[in-house]
Scaffold this active site. Structure first.
Site, PDB file in Angstrom:
ATOM      1  CG  ASP A 308     -98.663 -68.831 -50.357  1.00 34.33           C
ATOM      2  OD1 ASP A 308     -98.097 -68.132 -51.228  1.00 34.33           O
ATOM      3  OD2 ASP A 308     -98.287 -68.852 -49.172  1.00 34.33           O
ATOM      4  CD  GLU A 309    -101.307 -68.216 -46.403  1.00 29.26           C
ATOM      5  OE1 GLU A 309    -101.755 -68.708 -45.367  1.00 29.26           O
ATOM      6  OE2 GLU A 309    -100.154 -67.737 -46.490  1.00 29.26           O
TER       7      GLU A 309
HETATM    8  C1  ACM Z   1     -98.278 -71.652 -47.137  1.00 25.32           C
HETATM    9  O1  ACM Z   1     -98.080 -72.288 -46.087  1.00 25.32           O
HETATM   10  N1  ACM Z   1     -98.848 -70.470 -47.112  1.00 25.32           N
HETATM   11  C2  ACM Z   1     -97.903 -72.194 -48.435  1.00 25.32           C
END
Ligand code: ACM
Length: 505
Positions: A308-309
């Site tokens: 993620d991110e």
């Molecule tokens: C997330 O909430 N960054 C998976």
């Protein structure tokens, strides 16, 4: 017939009919059956009522509780429970027996006449096979005893997977023999400069074993290639210099948190600034070692690699990394799991499971990314942030939690349907996971205030049939309110949300 919603059960069973009155439960009540579940039942009844039941192995008498396993009574993890003049619980397997006991414990009530089990005839089995909760032990560290208590309280709602978010910018929480500095140098602090910690291999194994005794599978996550600032505190050669972004800068100003500095501990909550070095072979030696050691101590099928991110990483580099990382997990004999962004890469390992954390109405490319896991022969776990994120505030004045996805009161936690979020076949949905991110919470008491009662809403969504007559907010709010004496007896510090009519006994 008495309306079934008069049975104080969460998640509501597939089929449940209330009988007349109660079967008294006293110190003369005996428990038949030699499963580990019998001992768990005896201990739980004592915690709740102070009454110590005795085991028995002769013929059942009225007033006794009999446990047995018979694979023909229900689907996997299912059970039947009949409480009349005696109680008979039949699990389709050990897990079914365990879940039947959780139901039985919710039927154990005290009134003027003393303790008794509400009479009922129940046949039950889960709607989805993956019923998860996530605990972020990276932003704040929670010790082994806290994790075990979290396992107790969530497995009682019939959750069967515990996802541990074991690494992030703020700390590395799992001992890795081949890279010892991870825990020596990068584990001692948490977000906000709070104390940190880590699990030794023996600690981790004891969590896995305890979870298994409550029929929970541990899903370990090492978040890659982003959320990796802590790796650089231990091994600077593995990571890039922090890459700032506008949100990081404005959030850091608003919260009074210093920006990340290469090689120094990061104690803020900003995201998207860190990455491992994607074009260095040494990175893959590291990833292979970590995944191998984690796989060796994880009996469950899944290993989560985050994804993620990664805001400071080009799409091309990101795709290159996640294609290699998912393949490394497969090489280690596990099924890769990753946050939905990983679905942007064409060549992720076949069978990779995606964890969707976008909104209940998907935005941007999130739905497409999620669907790609299914096209690659994988499946999906649903964690829509505006419904399942347990770290969102209940309302704007709630002291704990964040609000970037939504304010989530109990009613909105309950008001979503897993098959209606993405355009994928229903059978591509493994289930639901409710994550608890821990930037704002440093104690298990605070964790519990965010988790309960909202985890109960997710438990019902993932366990109970979609069309069960009692699968309504009006019924749920009364039934969840009836859990308060049980939660109090178990020492669970739930949030006494005003939407719920909490019962006293
Ligand atoms: C997330 O909430 N960054 C998976």
């Amino acid at each position: 017939m008495v309306l079934t919603h008069s049975l104080p059960l969460v998640p509501v069973p597939a089929s449940a009919v209330a009988g007349d009155g109660r079967m008294p439960l006293t110190s003369a009540t005996r428990v038949h059956g030699d499963s580990p579940a019998a001992a768990q039942l005896i201990d739980a009844v004592e915690r709740r009522s102070g009454i110590r039941l005795s085991p028995a192995d002769d013929a059942t008498k009225p007033g006794d509780i009999a446990l047995r396993i018979d694979a023909s009574v229900a689907e996997k993890e299912g059970y039947t429970l009949r409480i009349g003049d005696e109680a008979e619980l039949v699990g389709s397997d050990e897990a079914g027996l365990f879940y039947g006991i959780q139901t039985l414990l919710q039927l154990l009530r005290e009134d003027e006449a003393g303790w008794g089990l509400l009479r009922a005839d129940i046949a039950d089995a889960p709607r989805f096979g993956y019923r998860g909760v996530m605990l972020d032990v990276a932003r704040h560290f929670f010790g082994v005893d806290d994790v075990k208590k979290f396992i107790d309280s969530t497995s009682a709602l019939k959750f069967n997977h515990l996802h541990l978010h074991l690494s992030d910018d703020q700390g590395w929480r799992i001992q890795i023999g081949s890279w010892p500095l991870l825990t020596e140098r990068a584990s001692s602090t948490s977000a906000n400069g709070d104390p940190g910690g880590f699990y030794t291999k023996a600690d981790y194994r004891s969590i896995v074993e305890y979870a298994a005794s409550r029929h929970m599978i541990v899903v370990p996550e090492i978040d890659l290639p982003g959320h990796t600032h802590a790796i650089g505190v231990a091994y600077p050669e593995l990571v890039e210099a922090p890459v700032m972004n506008d949100n990081l800068i404005s959030d850091s100003e608003r919260l009074g948190q210093p920006l990340p500095v290469a090689g120094e501990r990061y104690l803020g909550w900003g995201v998207g600034h860190s990455s491992v070095r994607i074009r260095e072979e040494g990175t893959y030696d590291f990833v292979r070692d970590v995944i191998r050691e984690l796989a060796e101590m994880t009996p469950g099928p899944y290993l989560h690699i985050g994804g993620d991110e990664s805001h400071g990483t080009t799409q091309e580099d990101f795709d290159h990394f996640v294609e290699r990382a998912t393949a490394i997990v497969v090489e280690a004999g596990k099924v890769p799991v990753a946050w939905h962004e990983v679905g942007a890469a064409d060549g992720i390992a076949e069978g990779t499971v995606g964890q969707y954390w976008g909104m209940t109405t998907p935005q941007g490319t999130h739905a497409e990314e999620a669907a790609h896991f299914v096209e690659r022969g994988g499946a999906l776990i649903l964690s829509p942030a505006d419904a399942t994120y347990l770290d969102m505030k209940y309302d704007k004045d709630y002291p704990l939690g964040q609000d970037w996805a939504a304010l989530i009161d109990v009613r909105s936690a309950y008001a979503w349907e897993p098959t209606a979020v993405l355009d994928v076949p229903d059978d591509a949905i493994l289930g639901v996971e409710a994550p608890l991110w821990s930037e704002t919470v440093g104690t298990l008491t605070e964790v519990e205030q965010l988790v309960f009662p909202r985890a109960a809403a997710q438990a019902e969504i993932v366990w109970s049939p979609k069309d069960a007559p009692e699968r309504t907010w009006d019924s749920f709010r009364v039934r969840v309110g009836s859990l308060s004496p049980l939660w109090k007896a178990e020492g669970i510090s739930y949030h006494p949300a005003a939407e719920i009519p909490w019962s006293r006994r």
